[in-house]
Write an enzyme that holds these catalytic residues in place. Sequence first.
Site, PDB file in Angstrom:
ATOM      1  CB  SER A   1      39.178  81.937  76.874  1.00 35.92           C
ATOM      2  OG  SER A   1      38.510  80.721  76.701  1.00 35.92           O
TER       3      SER A   1
ATOM      4  CG  ASP B   1      37.660  82.719  73.074  1.00 28.11           C
ATOM      5  OD1 ASP B   1      38.641  83.402  73.417  1.00 28.11           O
ATOM      6  OD2 ASP B   1      37.473  81.552  73.453  1.00 28.11           O
TER       7      ASP B   1
END
Length: 251
Positions: free
Chosen positions: A42, A156
Amino acid sequence: MGDDRALGLTLGGGAAFGAAHVGVLQVLEERGIRPGIVSGTSSGALVAAAYAAGFEPAEIERAVLAFRWRAIARWSFAPRWGLLDTHALDDAVLRVFGTDPLIESFPRHFGAVATDLRTRRTVTIDRGPLSVALKSTIAVPGLLPPVRRDGALLADGGMIDNVPVTATRGLGASRVIVVRLHAKWENVRMMRTVTRTSDLRNDSSVVLIQPEMEGMAQWTMRDASRLIAEGRRAATVALDAAELRDSHVDA
């Protein structure tokens, strides 16, 4: 002084909290500590990519202080997979590099960690176009669209492991500096951490840095300067403690 090819750096995710990573990089530079391997997930992957590409901490700091979310995502006009799309990130990569560089061309070994939505396992992307790796690792389900790559549907990496130490070791690191965000204040609904903090603390090959995020904004950049300063503080404390520990071991 060259990079230490056995030393890895793991940068955890956390949206705007990732600004704290910049303060860590500054302290490492001041102490002459140069990891040759860096991974992240991320926002940690965004900072890790810049570092792996050879940008200096001062340059990364300027970019973070000027950063706005629209630089990597915009409202989607066909929101099947997410409310936003990440075509803006393609444009940002081109602005910075003049092309979409291959990860394997970076001076430092870099891996972006994503989640394969089909297998529910993490995937470390350390080859191929940078834009694909970054769009994969930031793809929060429902908000940003997943990325298809090599038969996988990637999103993610923080959904499975927000502190991807295993990925850093898989890239060849025998010693790892780990930056774990959310130290005392954990948004457990958004992120998981497979690696237990106690295991990291008890591992002599790990230096664990834990900036404190309480009271700071996670979804806007208003506290970026404070977060950078907190990254510096936490890195200084952890590295001082590691030097003391190592001196006792040597004695």
